[in-house]
Design a protein around this motif. Sequence first.
Motif, PDB file in Angstrom:
ATOM      1  N   CYS A  72       5.862 -15.026  47.566  1.00 52.01           N
ATOM      2  CA  CYS A  72       5.237 -15.084  48.885  1.00 52.01           C
ATOM      3  C   CYS A  72       3.763 -14.741  48.693  1.00 52.01           C
ATOM      4  N   LEU A  73       2.898 -15.452  49.382  1.00 48.78           N
ATOM      5  CA  LEU A  73       1.461 -15.279  49.183  1.00 48.78           C
ATOM      6  C   LEU A  73       0.793 -14.889  50.495  1.00 48.78           C
ATOM      7  N   SER A  74      -0.046 -13.875  50.422  1.00 53.23           N
ATOM      8  CA  SER A  74      -0.776 -13.407  51.593  1.00 53.23           C
ATOM      9  C   SER A  74      -2.240 -13.831  51.487  1.00 53.23           C
ATOM     10  N   SER A  75      -3.051 -13.343  52.398  1.00 55.05           N
ATOM     11  CA  SER A  75      -4.464 -13.732  52.445  1.00 55.05           C
ATOM     12  C   SER A  75      -5.146 -13.486  51.103  1.00 55.05           C
ATOM     13  N   GLY A  76      -5.939 -14.477  50.677  1.00 53.81           N
ATOM     14  CA  GLY A  76      -6.690 -14.343  49.437  1.00 53.81           C
ATOM     15  C   GLY A  76      -6.091 -15.077  48.252  1.00 53.81           C
ATOM     16  N   TRP A  77      -4.915 -15.697  48.442  1.00 54.80           N
ATOM     17  CA  TRP A  77      -4.255 -16.419  47.353  1.00 54.80           C
ATOM     18  C   TRP A  77      -4.540 -17.923  47.424  1.00 54.80           C
ATOM     19  N   PHE A  78      -4.647 -18.534  46.254  1.00 56.12           N
ATOM     20  CA  PHE A  78      -4.629 -19.988  46.132  1.00 56.12           C
ATOM     21  C   PHE A  78      -3.208 -20.438  45.813  1.00 56.12           C
ATOM     22  N   PHE A  79      -2.872 -21.671  46.152  1.00 53.57           N
ATOM     23  CA  PHE A  79      -1.641 -22.268  45.647  1.00 53.57           C
ATOM     24  C   PHE A  79      -1.795 -23.784  45.613  1.00 53.57           C
ATOM     25  N   GLY A  80      -0.985 -24.397  44.770  1.00 52.04           N
ATOM     26  CA  GLY A  80      -1.069 -25.839  44.553  1.00 52.04           C
ATOM     27  C   GLY A  80      -1.974 -26.208  43.401  1.00 52.04           C
ATOM     28  N   GLU A  81      -2.579 -25.203  42.758  1.00 49.67           N
ATOM     29  CA  GLU A  81      -3.531 -25.504  41.690  1.00 49.67           C
ATOM     30  C   GLU A  81      -2.847 -26.052  40.437  1.00 49.67           C
ATOM     31  N   THR A  82      -1.605 -25.633  40.178  1.00 51.34           N
ATOM     32  CA  THR A  82      -0.926 -26.111  38.967  1.00 51.34           C
ATOM     33  C   THR A  82      -0.579 -27.596  39.044  1.00 51.34           C
ATOM     34  N   PRO A  83       0.164 -28.060  40.072  1.00 53.15           N
ATOM     35  CA  PRO A  83       0.444 -29.502  40.130  1.00 53.15           C
ATOM     36  C   PRO A  83      -0.819 -30.337  40.301  1.00 53.15           C
ATOM     37  N   LEU A  84      -1.817 -29.792  40.999  1.00 51.20           N
ATOM     38  CA  LEU A  84      -3.059 -30.541  41.184  1.00 51.20           C
ATOM     39  C   LEU A  84      -3.764 -30.742  39.849  1.00 51.20           C
TER      40      LEU A  84
END
Length: 229
Positions: A72-84
């Motif tokens: 679970c990710l809260s404010s300040g996290w990136f996600f989607g960078e690996t598949p991108l």
Amino acid sequence: MQHFLNSSFTIPAERNEQLESLLKIHCHVFPYPAKTKFLEYGDAMDGVYYVFQGRTKHYILAEDGAEKILYCLSSGWFFGETPLTLHEPTGLISETMEPSILWKIPYSVYDKLLDVNKLFRTAIMNCMSRKMLIMRHEIENQVFNPCKQRILQLLCSTVDNASLVEGKWYNLSSHYTQYEISTIIGSARVTTSKLINELCNEGFIRILNRKLQVSKIIYEEITDQMDLL
């Protein structure tokens, strides 16, 4: 103690005003209500996301429909960078856990900033590295720790030390339903319910107004023990 805290699935990322000022120039803003799925298996990724406000969960589903939350990710996290970065579709389902504001940075901007901006590049690398550590500690938890211990780790890692009730009960900075706890620790919901009842009877936690609280005394005993490891 650090290993203990790394079991958290909602580790707050450190907010960086300079980074957010940079992102704000280039991003598209997407406000979502709670419990909104915004990425599904196989979706093509055309940008990286940044959690500006709120909380998201990212999970996989078994063939029988059982859900396993990876983090679970809260404010300040990136996600989607690996598949991108790998030019692959996402392999997770992503959903908001509460009303959230997500910033999406298009791939062309993402690719350019990785090349020319050290602040952005460092933030992305830190985010990817911390997720890798979360996954490593989760493997350790699944292999070596029983379900009850995993519940203890999850609850202790989300204790809000600044919020003490009646001088002896800590509130949590993140609240989970029993279903969410079961999907995080990888157990059946009925097992999770039974273990939570046991923890209540043992005085480790209590449920007040349908929210879990952790005993200050037992929390400090456990964290002191972890400091010795």
